[in-house]
Each structure stands twice: as C-alpha cells, then as structure tokens.
Design a protein around this motif. Structure first.
Motif: not given
Lengths: 478, 122, 362
Positions: B32-41
C-alpha cells in the motif's frame, strides 16, 4: 519686468520637476536592467549549489540567530519552535525578551523546560542589564535555545545584548515573528564563505509577505494571495523593492539597507563598529551604513551581499493605521541615518558609497515624498489661478502612471521567471490588477506616512526618541 | 490470497517507491503506497499492515510523527523500518526512541531491504 | 473626421509634450504586450508542469521495467531503443536524466550500477562529454556535474584539464568530480590549482571525503608547503579531521607562516592533536603573536597545561581580552585552587570579582 521674472521662476520650477522626474525614471530603468542581469546570473550560478552538503556539515561555521521579543506572548512559543527547526547544523537561537510586560518569559519557560543558568556576559557593547537572567533548556531537544530576560531598552539594545552573548562567528538578526525556511541559514552564509579576495560583512535576505499563507508547526505549507488590497499592494511593493531595487544595488555593491527582519552579519565586525545604535528608530539601516563607513575608512575590500531567495516570511500590516505607523517609523529611520552619516554623501573618499548609494537614497528615497508634496501644492495653486493646461498635465500624468505600472510588471516578471511563488491559477491576474490599482490605493498612504514621518522627526520631539512601538503585526522590512 | 503479508510504504521519491513496490510484490507481499505522512496514516489505519516502511523526511507529516502516531495513538506494535539520508543521524536516534524497529541509510541496496523485510516478517 | 482633429491637435503641441505622449504610447504598447505574454507564460508554465509529470511517470515505469527485466532480453533492448530515441529531444533528455538520477541518489549496489549502464547505453554519456568543450561556462559546469552524478570515471583527464578554468563554478565542479569519484586520490588537483579554494569549496570537499570510509594514506606534506594559502588551510583541515599525526612536525613549521589565519589554524590543529612540543614555541613568543593566535592557544590549552605553566596563567589572567582572561582564571582555579582563593580575597576590582564568582559557581 516683474511678470517676466515671475515667468522665469515658474519656468525654473517646471524644469526642476521635469529634470527630477527624468532622473528618477532614468535611475529606476537603470536599476531594473542591472537587476535583470544580476538575477539571471544568480539563478544560473545557484543551480550548481548543493545546499544539502553544507547543511549536514559540522565543519560549517557557527551562527547565532538573535531574535528580540517585546510583548509577543501571543505567538512566541510557536515562533521559537520555527526558529529551532532550521536544517543548519552549527547554530543556536538567542531569544532576547526585552522587558516584556506580558507573560512571554513564563510561557517560554514552561514550553521549553527552561531553567536559570549562571552566565557571565562579555559586555562588549553597553546595554540595559539583565532582569530575570539567562535561561537554558533542561531538555536536550532544545539545547540550541538560550533565552535572555533583560530590562527594556528597545530593539537595538536587545540585539546588542544578543551580540554580547553569542559565542558564534556569525549572527542572524531577525524579528521573532518571522518564519524562516529550513534552508535559510545555509543560503545566507554562502556569500561569506565564497568570498576569497574580499570580505563579506553582511548578507541581506528577502522578506516575503505571509498574510493568508498556510503555516503549520512553523512550516510554510501553502502560499496564497491575500484578499485585502492593502496586503496585495504590499506584496507587489516588496517584489519591486527586493527583486528589482536591492538586487541591482547588490550588483553595484551599494546596498545601504539590510532588512531588520532578516540579516546575517559578521559578528566581529558588528561588535567592532559598536553594534546597533539605540538612539535611532532605523537601527537596521544605520548599522549597515556605519559598517560600510568603517570599512571604507579602513580601506578594506568588502561587500554587502544579498540573497534574493524567498527565505523569510512575515505578516505585513493589514490595516492602514498600522501600515502608516510602520512607514512613519521607516521614514524617520532613513532621515536619521542619512543625517548621522552626512559626511559620506558626495564624498569621493567613500567611493561608490559616497557618490552613488548615498546620493540616491537622499534624492530619490529621502526627498522624493517632499518633492511630491511640493509638486502637489504647486499644482493646486496653479489650478486655483486657472493656469493649468489640463491636456499637458494629462500627458505627464499618463507617463508617470504607465511607467510605475511598467516597473511593477517588470517585478512580476522577475518573480515569475525566478521563484514563481504564486502558482495558483488566477493569481497572475490578481497581481496585475493590483499593479494597476496600486498607485491609487496604496501610494497616497505611503506618501502620507512619509510626510507624517518628516513632520514627527522635525516637530514632534517626543516621538523622535520614543520607545519603539511593536504591534503584533508590525514588521521591519526596510 | 488473504494470507499475503501487508506492507505500507511511505516514500515521497516516486521512482524509488515504484522500484520497491515492484520488488516487494515480486517477493509476495501486498503493498500500500503513500506519498506523504498523511496518506501513510490513512493507509495504516484502513489496512492494518504487518510492516511499515517510511522515509524520515516527508511533506506534511514527517516519519517521526508517523512513528509516534502508530506507537502512541494507535497503540500498535507493527514493526517499522525508517529510511534516512546522510546527515540525519540525530533523527534516526529520535526514531529509535519513538519506537522504530530498524533503519536503513540511503543510498541503500534494495536486495538488503528485502532480506531485512523477510527477516522481520518471518 | 475625428482622427484629423486628433492629428491637428497633436501637431500644434510643444515639442516636449509631443515627446511625453510618444513615450506614453510606447510604454502602453509594451505593457499590453507584456501582460499578454505573462498570461501565456503562466499558462505554459502550469501546463508544462503537468506534461513533465506525465513523462516522469512514463519514464519511471520504463526504468523499473528495465531494471527488473533479465539482462540482454528482448524487453530490455526495446526499452533501450525507446529511450535512445527520446533523448534526441532536449526536454525529454532532461526528464530522463532526472528520473535516473532520482533513483540513483537513493540506491546503492547492483541497481545503481545498472542505472549507470543504462545511462551509457542510451547515449546520454556522449551528450555530457560534448558539453566539456563548450564555450559557455554554464554548459561545461553542467556537463561535469552530470558526469559526477552518474559516476563516470573515464572523463577524468578531460575534466582535470579544466582545473584552472576562468569560471569559479566550473572549478568547483571539477574539484567535486575528482573528490567524489576518486576520493583522496582525487586531491591531486591541489598541486595544480592556481586559484583560491574558498571556504565553501573546502567544506564541500571535506564533506565528500568524510562520506567515503576508505581513508587511504595520502601524503599531504606537499600541500602544507604550498604557495597557495588556501591549499595550506585546506590541508590543515584534512590533517585535523583525519587525524594525520604523522605531519605534526610540518604543521609546527607553519607556526611561522606569514599568514595569520594559517598560524592560528596551525595552533588549533596541533592543540587538537595534543602535541606538547609546540606549546612552548607559542608560549615563548606569546606577546608577539596576534590576538587570534593568543585566543587559539587558550582555546586548546587545558589538556596541555602542566604545573610549570602557572606563571603563564597568572600573567595572562589580566589580559585585555575577555575570553583569554576568563580561560586563564578558569585554568588557575583547576590547577592551583589556593591561588584562586587568594585572588578572590584580595581583589577589589568589581569586574574581576564578578568573573571569579562566576567561575566559582561553574
């Protein structure tokens, strides 16, 4: 016979205004062209700089950030956090609480786990004494922070205390409410380290207007165009002043002003010349002029550098009352500085400083509002006597207006071709609209404030040496 | 398919994250990919991964804040590997204090990362 | 006709007013044109950002496919072919380079080598090499930087050739190329360089050297004796950071160098090495030395002090410089506490007492 001399006088007045206007336009054009060259060269050279190298380096020279604070309790904790988040390695932060009457100190003590420490101040520059003392944090995360609580002595006095306390090679003097980008220090230190055949005594930074921008945890997340015309007009004014004017002067090595809101100095030289002058409201300009003067007198090959990158963001006044009081103060600062150093003016011993920078500041910055007012009065008199050739006046007005507009557009171009901070769709149009309206909506207030400044300087002695008044939003950009 | 191990990868360098995605998917993980910390959370909260890979420096929410969020707010013991660049030694220490499991200094070899991931998830 | 009225009016105007009107009209036209161009420029800037992003994504996928395809296979060759075709466009070339570099910066090992090979195979290397002979400094510097970033060692001779280039930026790129790729061996340029190494250059080079762990033994003595003061300074920093104890005797000779900054740095470096031989040399002619040198000695004095140095500390506890005074007193407090106590009892100088009290508490 009598009417002939009268006509002569009128003719002389006309020619005077004509020549003055012509010179003003000529000098602005010249500066714009110089700045275009300098900007393109700067951008080219800057492409090769890898700031990440110097930022990580522990061998890079040490810098102290000195930020004076007076009754800033509203935002002080946040502001300090932002100052502590610089990416530079070898630096510390000195907050000088200049006798604040609010709870700034308590807030800082609680937020950063501060305790009072023993401190022996090397009193190289005389200042007001300590009040509660010197504080350091017990939390290793804030080891870079020193808070000084002293008796009130004004901004210059507070900065001088910081100069005394700093044990570092360079000092960055800034307004505490400024937001510094994380890579500011390495960019500002670069000119000092790059010079090999001359000495850099100070570097000036650009001030950008943070009104309406999104800021979180001391970081600038999003740049927006503010809604009010007074804020937008100042954005344009700053672009013109910083991207055109100062860029050109830095090329000519004739910068007389480094913004009090953000400048980096060689500490040893700043102390040697005696630090900030506490008797003027224009201490930022005065220090640079004095440092330059001393350098010229000692015949040292030196430079005052300038970094045009948008590194320092601050709130500009968003109402006319504060705006006018800010500009009033700038006007008095300029008058005082030029007066204190009038020896330099038109003096070939001071080289370009005496023959170019000083006269320019005197004639086109200091005296411009006065000439403008005289012009307006003269025009009114002619109007009442029904002497006005309206069609001729229209020609001159349109020339003046179009030229101002062109300068603003040149500034917008400079911004677009370099930093392009206002990326959103529609902001280009907003900036243009502001450029078109600015001579009508902002300029009259600039003029009024300048006249008030002159009046206060000469006739309102109480204000002349008055304690600097800091409004929450007040900034010092000149 | 349910027993695929799930990994959340938070990395703002799109090329690197694409490379790692391909590599780890080839090894049989679900990414599962996230480009920034917000998406990661968001990804972590919705997918409940078995492992989190995160860069230390990211826009909006930094890797440090991410770790602190996972450990303190979500009270989760999911292993976390942080990526750091040169000159971020101080941050790595903070990351460990906050509860990071392991770290890899950039530039790193993707093969080595795969080995560490497998070891942690086995 | 209206227009005639206008022309007639204009013709009767005085010369000066005519000029003013003409300039106004010119300004007006310039303004209109620049407003339109600004609009176009902003739109294009926005669009090209979107376009670039699209291409970046496309090339990223191709790069990853290339890296995971089996070597020499059909797929790899077709990607090489495609990219080779793309690089004939300058803008696409730029984007491809950016994508390659973006990954290469973060990755080590065989994949980094594979990226380097791809860089050669699609012909980007030739473009970079061509830049080295360009007239414009900017192009040359760009070329060198690219060769450094992609770790192309074969360009060594062609690049070393530019070590005394007239542009500061080119020189800096040459130095960074040599040291990034050849580490300590790359420092050979120090013998050839005729211009000054700025402090900024020095810091960057030292950073690069520190990153590479393979610290080979290089003999820095020739550079310590260089005629170029900036090279001497730089070698002193190398000696300091990489603990080159074997050159201590050469550094001691620098205590008599004509340049104050070098003498001062030599004191600091020797102090850091805890060299005892140089101490007396500096103490013996302390008076003749500059304030910077004096301050430097006191900065590194503590580990070198012995009981025989008490006279020296006592003498300079009244130095005109604040830091020296403070340090001298601090050392007296540590080495002869009874003397220190005596000072405190006998002095009636306020400032002095303040200093003593401060030292007592700390």
């Amino acid at each position: 016979m009598e009417s002939l001399t009268g006509q002569h006088i009128i003719l002389i007045i006309h020619y005077f205004f004509f020549v003055y206007g012509f010179l003003a336009i000529g000098s602005y054009l010249f500066l714009t062209v110089v700045s275009a060259f300098e900007t393109s060269e700067y951008v080219k050279k800057n492409k090769f700089v890898d700031y990440s190298e110097i930022l990580a380096s522990s061998i890079s020279p040490s810098i102290s950030i000195i930020a004076p604070a007076y009754n800033e309790s509203l935002n002080i904790v946040e502001n300090v956090r932002s100052l502590l988040s610089s990416h530079y390695v070898n630096y510390d932060v000195i907050i000088v609480n200049d006798g604040s009457k609010d709870d700034s100190l308590e807030l800082l003590i609680n937020a950063y786990d501060l305790v009072k420490v023993n401190y022996l101040v090397n009193k190289q520059i005389p200042t007001k004494p300590l009040r509660a003392g010197v504080f350091k944090s017990t939390n290793p995360a804030f080891e870079k922070l020193t808070v000084i609580d002293k008796e009130n002595g004004g901004k210059a006095d507070a900065l001088n205390f910081g100069l005394n306390v700093s044990s570092n090679q360079y000092v960055a003097c800034i307004d505490v409410d400024c937001l510094l980008l994380e890579d500011s220090l390495q960019k500002m230190i670069k000119p000092f380290l790059e010079a090999t055949d001359h000495k850099v005594i100070a570097t000036g930074g650009v001030i950008r207007i943070a009104n309406s921008c999104t800021i979180k945890d001391g970081k600038l997340l999003d740049v927006n165009m503010p809604k009010k015309m007074i804020e937008r007009a100042q954005i344009l004014e700053y672009l013109r002043s910083f991207l055109l004017g100062r860029m050109a002067w830095s090329r000519l090595n004739g910068l007389l002003v480094i913004s009090g809101a953000f400048g980096l100095f060689d500490k040893k030289i700043a102390i040697e010349v005696g630090g900030y002058d506490t008797k003027t409201v224009g201490e930022d300009m005065e220090l640079i002029v004095r440092m330059r003067r001393v350098m010229e007198e000692q015949k040292v090959k030196y430079r005052v550098a300038y970094i045009p990158d948008p590194l320092c963001w601050t709130e500009a006044p968003d109402n006319y009352r504060i705006f006018i009081s800010q500009r009033n103060r700038w006007t008095r600062g300029t008058i005082e500085t030029l007066k204190m150093h009038k020896k330099i003016g038109f003096n070939p011993k001071y080289g370009a400083l005496g023959l170019l920078s000083y006269p320019y500041w005197l004639i086109f910055e200091r005296l411009a509002p006065i000439f403008e007012v005289v012009g307006i009065i003269y025009f009114t008199v002619l109007m009442m006597l029904n002497y006005v050739r309206w069609d001729f006046s229209l020609a001159f007005f349109s020339l003046a207006y179009l030229f101002t507009l062109l300068l603003s557009i040149a500034a917008i171009y400079s911004e677009e071709l370099t930093y392009h901070q206002y990326k959103k769709k529609g902001t280009g149009f907003k900036l243009l609209l502001t450029a078109i309206l600015e001579p009508i909506v902002l300029h009259p207030f600039v003029l009024y404030a300048a006249v008030r400044g002159n009046y206060d300087y000469y006739f309102n002695k109480k204000k002349k040496w008055g304690v600097m008044q800091r409004k929450g939003m007040g900034t010092t950009a000149t | 398919m349910d027993n695929l191990k799930k990994i959340v990868l938070a990395e703002d360098n799109s090329t690197l994250s694409l490379l790692l995605k391909f590599r780890l998917e080839k090894e049989g993980f679900q990414l599962f990919m996230a480009e920034n910390g917000k998406e990661a959370v968001n990804q972590i909260e919705t997918n409940n991964p078995d492992l989190i890979l995160t860069d230390i420096m990211m826009p909006y929410i930094s890797g440090l804040e991410l770790i602190s969020h996972v450990r303190n707010k979500l009270n989760s013991k999911t292993p976390i590997i942080v990526f750091s660049s040169a000159g971020q030694e101080e941050m790595v220490l903070k990351a460990f204090n906050l509860g990071a499991t392991d770290f890899m200094g950039k530039p790193f070899s993707p093969n080595e990362l795969v080995i560490r991931v497998k070891r942690i998830l086995s | 006709m209206d227009f005639d009225v206008f022309v007639n009016y204009y013709n009767q105007l005085p010369f000066l007013i005519k000029v003013v009107w003409i300039i106004s009209v010119i300004l007006f036209i310039i303004i209109i044109v620049s407003i339109f161009y600004l609009k176009i420029y902003r739109t294009r800037l926005r669009n090209s950002t979107a376009e670039t992003q699209k291409l970046v994504t496309e090339y990223e996928i191709q790069l990853i496919n290339y890296l995971y395809a089996e070597e020499g296979q059909e797929e790899q060759n077709s990607i090489i072919e495609k990219l080779t075709f793309c690089i004939s466009s300058k803008s696409k070339r730029k984007i491809i380079k950016r994508v390659l570099l973006k990954l290469k910066k973060e990755i080590s090992g065989e994949i980094a080598v594979a990226i380097q090979n791809l860089y050669r195979q699609i012909g980007l290397l030739n473009f970079a090499l061509k830049k080295l002979d360009h007239q414009n400094w900017y192009v040359v510097a760009m070329g060198i930087r690219e060769l450094k970033q992609f770790n192309i060692k074969d360009a060594h001779d062609a690049i070393l050739h530019h070590v005394n280039h007239s542009s500061k930026e080119v020189r800096k790129e040459v130095q960074l190329y040599l040291v990034s790729l050849f580490h300590f061996k790359g420092l050979e340029f120090l013998t050839k360089i005729e211009t000054d190494l700025s402090e900024w250059d020095q810091i960057q080079l030292l950073e690069v050297l520190q990153k590479n762990e393979d610290q080979q033994d290089v003999d820095i003595t020739p550079w310590l004796n260089s005629n170029n003061d900036s090279v001497v300074m730089f070698s002193l920093k190398i000696a300091e950071i990489f603990n080159q104890y074997e050159v201590q005797n050469h550094i001691i000779e620098l205590l008599h160098h004509k340049n104050n900054i070098i003498r001062t740095k030599a004191i600091l470096v020797l102090g850091g090495m805890q060299n005892l031989d140089f101490k007396h040399e500096v103490m013996n002619n302390f008076e003749e030395r500059t304030l910077e040198e004096q301050q430097a000695l006191f900065k590194i004095f503590e580990p070198l002090v012995s009981n025989n140095d008490e006279w020296f500390l006592l003498k300079y506890s009244e130095h005109y410089n604040f830091e020296i005074r403070l340090e001298a007193l601090r050392l007296i407090k540590n080495f002869s506490p009874d003397k220190f106590a005596l000072f405190k009892e006998t002095t009636n100088n306020g400032q002095f007492l303040e200093m003593l009290n401060f030292l007592t508490d700390n």
